[in-house]
Design a protein around this motif. Structure first.
Motif, PDB file in Angstrom:
ATOM      1  N   TRP A   4     -70.671 -75.318  15.924  1.00 18.20           N
ATOM      2  CA  TRP A   4     -71.056 -75.398  14.516  1.00 18.20           C
ATOM      3  C   TRP A   4     -72.062 -76.528  14.354  1.00 18.20           C
ATOM      4  CZ3 TRP A   4     -69.572 -72.055  10.712  1.00 18.20           C
ATOM      5  CH2 TRP A   4     -68.540 -71.174  11.034  1.00 18.20           C
ATOM      6  N   TYR A   5     -73.082 -76.294  13.538  1.00 23.49           N
ATOM      7  CA  TYR A   5     -74.077 -77.323  13.257  1.00 23.49           C
ATOM      8  C   TYR A   5     -73.577 -78.205  12.109  1.00 23.49           C
ATOM      9  CZ  TYR A   5     -77.277 -74.432  15.965  1.00 23.49           C
ATOM     10  OH  TYR A   5     -77.873 -73.703  16.961  1.00 23.49           O
ATOM     11  N   PRO A   6     -73.976 -79.482  12.088  1.00 23.01           N
ATOM     12  CA  PRO A   6     -73.588 -80.338  10.964  1.00 23.01           C
ATOM     13  C   PRO A   6     -74.241 -79.865   9.666  1.00 23.01           C
ATOM     14  CG  PRO A   6     -74.721 -81.620  12.688  1.00 23.01           C
ATOM     15  CD  PRO A   6     -74.733 -80.186  13.099  1.00 23.01           C
ATOM     16  N   LYS A   7     -73.532 -80.043   8.566  1.00 23.78           N
ATOM     17  CA  LYS A   7     -74.049 -79.560   7.277  1.00 23.78           C
ATOM     18  C   LYS A   7     -75.367 -80.212   6.899  1.00 23.78           C
ATOM     19  CE  LYS A   7     -70.869 -82.643   4.980  1.00 23.78           C
ATOM     20  NZ  LYS A   7     -69.622 -82.667   4.244  1.00 23.78           N
ATOM     21  N   ARG A   8     -75.642 -81.419   7.364  1.00 23.71           N
ATOM     22  CA  ARG A   8     -76.906 -82.081   7.030  1.00 23.71           C
ATOM     23  C   ARG A   8     -78.113 -81.347   7.600  1.00 23.71           C
ATOM     24  NH1 ARG A   8     -78.409 -84.713  11.552  1.00 23.71           N
ATOM     25  NH2 ARG A   8     -76.769 -85.343  12.983  1.00 23.71           N
ATOM     26  N   LEU A   9     -77.881 -80.482   8.617  1.00 28.32           N
ATOM     27  CA  LEU A   9     -78.970 -79.726   9.227  1.00 28.32           C
ATOM     28  C   LEU A   9     -79.106 -78.307   8.673  1.00 28.32           C
ATOM     29  CD1 LEU A   9     -78.485 -80.751  12.975  1.00 28.32           C
ATOM     30  CD2 LEU A   9     -80.045 -81.744  11.285  1.00 28.32           C
ATOM     31  N   ALA A  10     -78.280 -77.951   7.712  1.00 28.97           N
ATOM     32  CA  ALA A  10     -78.313 -76.595   7.148  1.00 28.97           C
ATOM     33  C   ALA A  10     -79.602 -76.365   6.365  1.00 28.97           C
ATOM     34  CB  ALA A  10     -77.109 -76.377   6.234  1.00 28.97           C
ATOM     35  N   PRO A  11     -80.151 -75.153   6.429  1.00 26.52           N
ATOM     36  CA  PRO A  11     -81.381 -74.868   5.678  1.00 26.52           C
ATOM     37  C   PRO A  11     -81.124 -74.927   4.175  1.00 26.52           C
ATOM     38  CG  PRO A  11     -80.520 -72.869   6.689  1.00 26.52           C
ATOM     39  CD  PRO A  11     -79.673 -74.002   7.181  1.00 26.52           C
ATOM     40  N   ARG A  12     -82.031 -75.539   3.475  1.00 31.67           N
ATOM     41  CA  ARG A  12     -81.909 -75.693   2.014  1.00 31.67           C
ATOM     42  C   ARG A  12     -83.001 -74.906   1.300  1.00 31.67           C
ATOM     43  NH1 ARG A  12     -77.403 -79.383   1.203  1.00 31.67           N
ATOM     44  NH2 ARG A  12     -76.947 -79.957   3.342  1.00 31.67           N
ATOM     45  N   ASP A  13     -83.389 -73.770   1.901  1.00 26.25           N
ATOM     46  CA  ASP A  13     -84.491 -72.983   1.352  1.00 26.25           C
ATOM     47  C   ASP A  13     -84.061 -71.593   0.885  1.00 26.25           C
ATOM     48  OD1 ASP A  13     -83.955 -71.751   3.758  1.00 26.25           O
ATOM     49  OD2 ASP A  13     -85.965 -71.997   4.581  1.00 26.25           O
ATOM     50  N   GLY A  14     -82.759 -71.370   0.735  1.00 27.39           N
ATOM     51  CA  GLY A  14     -82.269 -70.065   0.299  1.00 27.39           C
ATOM     52  C   GLY A  14     -81.967 -69.119   1.441  1.00 27.39           C
ATOM     53  N   THR A  15     -82.096 -69.573   2.688  1.00 23.47           N
ATOM     54  CA  THR A  15     -81.784 -68.747   3.848  1.00 23.47           C
ATOM     55  C   THR A  15     -80.272 -68.538   3.930  1.00 23.47           C
ATOM     56  OG1 THR A  15     -83.661 -69.644   5.064  1.00 23.47           O
ATOM     57  CG2 THR A  15     -81.921 -68.602   6.365  1.00 23.47           C
ATOM     58  N   PRO A  16     -79.784 -67.305   4.001  1.00 22.05           N
ATOM     59  CA  PRO A  16     -78.338 -67.075   4.139  1.00 22.05           C
ATOM     60  C   PRO A  16     -77.846 -67.588   5.494  1.00 22.05           C
ATOM     61  CG  PRO A  16     -79.456 -65.058   3.478  1.00 22.05           C
ATOM     62  CD  PRO A  16     -80.514 -66.046   3.849  1.00 22.05           C
ATOM     63  N   VAL A  17     -76.709 -68.278   5.474  1.00 23.49           N
ATOM     64  CA  VAL A  17     -76.093 -68.801   6.693  1.00 23.49           C
ATOM     65  C   VAL A  17     -74.588 -68.573   6.642  1.00 23.49           C
ATOM     66  CG1 VAL A  17     -77.868 -70.561   7.102  1.00 23.49           C
ATOM     67  CG2 VAL A  17     -75.861 -71.134   5.732  1.00 23.49           C
ATOM     68  N   ILE A  18     -73.946 -68.700   7.780  1.00 22.99           N
ATOM     69  CA  ILE A  18     -72.485 -68.653   7.848  1.00 22.99           C
ATOM     70  C   ILE A  18     -71.983 -70.068   7.599  1.00 22.99           C
ATOM     71  CG2 ILE A  18     -70.482 -68.176   9.303  1.00 22.99           C
ATOM     72  CD1 ILE A  18     -72.327 -66.228  10.879  1.00 22.99           C
ATOM     73  N   LEU A  19     -71.069 -70.223   6.656  1.00 21.08           N
ATOM     74  CA  LEU A  19     -70.531 -71.529   6.305  1.00 21.08           C
ATOM     75  C   LEU A  19     -69.051 -71.613   6.637  1.00 21.08           C
ATOM     76  CD1 LEU A  19     -72.137 -71.894   2.782  1.00 21.08           C
ATOM     77  CD2 LEU A  19     -72.797 -73.158   4.841  1.00 21.08           C
ATOM     78  N   TRP A  20     -68.634 -72.764   7.103  1.00 22.46           N
ATOM     79  CA  TRP A  20     -67.213 -73.069   7.293  1.00 22.46           C
ATOM     80  C   TRP A  20     -66.816 -73.935   6.106  1.00 22.46           C
ATOM     81  CZ3 TRP A  20     -65.136 -76.153  12.104  1.00 22.46           C
ATOM     82  CH2 TRP A  20     -63.756 -76.326  11.985  1.00 22.46           C
ATOM     83  N   ILE A  21     -66.041 -73.365   5.185  1.00 20.25           N
ATOM     84  CA  ILE A  21     -65.664 -74.022   3.932  1.00 20.25           C
ATOM     85  C   ILE A  21     -64.244 -74.567   4.035  1.00 20.25           C
ATOM     86  CG2 ILE A  21     -65.240 -73.657   1.454  1.00 20.25           C
ATOM     87  CD1 ILE A  21     -68.158 -73.396   2.091  1.00 20.25           C
ATOM     88  N   LYS A  22     -64.055 -75.779   3.540  1.00 17.70           N
ATOM     89  CA  LYS A  22     -62.717 -76.366   3.467  1.00 17.70           C
ATOM     90  C   LYS A  22     -62.562 -76.988   2.092  1.00 17.70           C
ATOM     91  CE  LYS A  22     -59.506 -79.325   5.892  1.00 17.70           C
ATOM     92  NZ  LYS A  22     -59.306 -80.195   7.058  1.00 17.70           N
ATOM     93  N   ASP A  23     -61.737 -76.360   1.276  1.00 16.08           N
ATOM     94  CA  ASP A  23     -61.491 -76.842  -0.085  1.00 16.08           C
ATOM     95  C   ASP A  23     -60.019 -76.665  -0.382  1.00 16.08           C
ATOM     96  OD1 ASP A  23     -61.476 -77.573  -2.730  1.00 16.08           O
ATOM     97  OD2 ASP A  23     -62.808 -75.976  -3.407  1.00 16.08           O
ATOM     98  N   GLU A  24     -59.269 -77.750  -0.381  1.00 12.20           N
ATOM     99  CA  GLU A  24     -57.816 -77.675  -0.579  1.00 12.20           C
ATOM    100  C   GLU A  24     -57.433 -77.264  -1.995  1.00 12.20           C
ATOM    101  OE1 GLU A  24     -56.451 -81.452   0.761  1.00 12.20           O
ATOM    102  OE2 GLU A  24     -57.085 -81.065   2.816  1.00 12.20           O
ATOM    103  N   GLU A  25     -58.284 -77.535  -2.981  1.00 15.21           N
ATOM    104  CA  GLU A  25     -57.962 -77.181  -4.359  1.00 15.21           C
ATOM    105  C   GLU A  25     -58.172 -75.695  -4.641  1.00 15.21           C
ATOM    106  OE1 GLU A  25     -59.885 -79.673  -7.201  1.00 15.21           O
ATOM    107  OE2 GLU A  25     -59.317 -81.497  -6.153  1.00 15.21           O
ATOM    108  N   ALA A  26     -59.169 -75.103  -4.016  1.00 13.28           N
ATOM    109  CA  ALA A  26     -59.463 -73.690  -4.258  1.00 13.28           C
ATOM    110  C   ALA A  26     -60.019 -73.061  -2.993  1.00 13.28           C
ATOM    111  CB  ALA A  26     -60.457 -73.554  -5.407  1.00 13.28           C
ATOM    112  N   PRO A  27     -59.168 -72.870  -1.976  1.00 13.71           N
ATOM    113  CA  PRO A  27     -59.688 -72.320  -0.729  1.00 13.71           C
ATOM    114  C   PRO A  27     -60.165 -70.881  -0.899  1.00 13.71           C
ATOM    115  CG  PRO A  27     -57.305 -72.388  -0.688  1.00 13.71           C
ATOM    116  CD  PRO A  27     -57.738 -73.068  -1.954  1.00 13.71           C
TER     117      PRO A  27
END
Length: 78
Positions: A4-27
């Motif tokens: 997995w790549y670090p989130k700081r390197l994720a494209p911020r231009d609208g390119t769809p990517v696979i995300l690993w989400i972790k949210d304990e309040e609303a998984p």
């Protein structure tokens, strides 16, 4: 977080990517999902918009993203 790549390197231009989400309040239903980075026209806030089959779309901020991967490429040579 192997492969997995670090989130700081994720494209911020609208390119769809696979995300690993972790949210304990609303998984999400699945912790791995597809999303795009977008900026709200009214508030100016930027966030990840992720896609869900049952409820539609959700938004998450960087604090919810563990990592990302590019979408697999499609080999159209067949």
């Amino acid at each position: 977080m192997e492969d997995w790549y670090p989130k700081r390197l994720a494209p911020r231009d609208g390119t769809p990517v696979i995300l690993w989400i972790k949210d304990e309040e609303a998984p999400p239903t699945y912790p791995v999902t597809v999303g795009v980075w977008e900026t709200d026209d009214i508030t100016g806030w930027s966030h990840w918009r992720v896609f869900g089959a049952q409820i539609g779309t959700h938004i998450y901020f960087d604090r919810h993203v563990v990592g990302w991967r590019p979408l697999p490429s499609v080999d159209r040579a067949w």
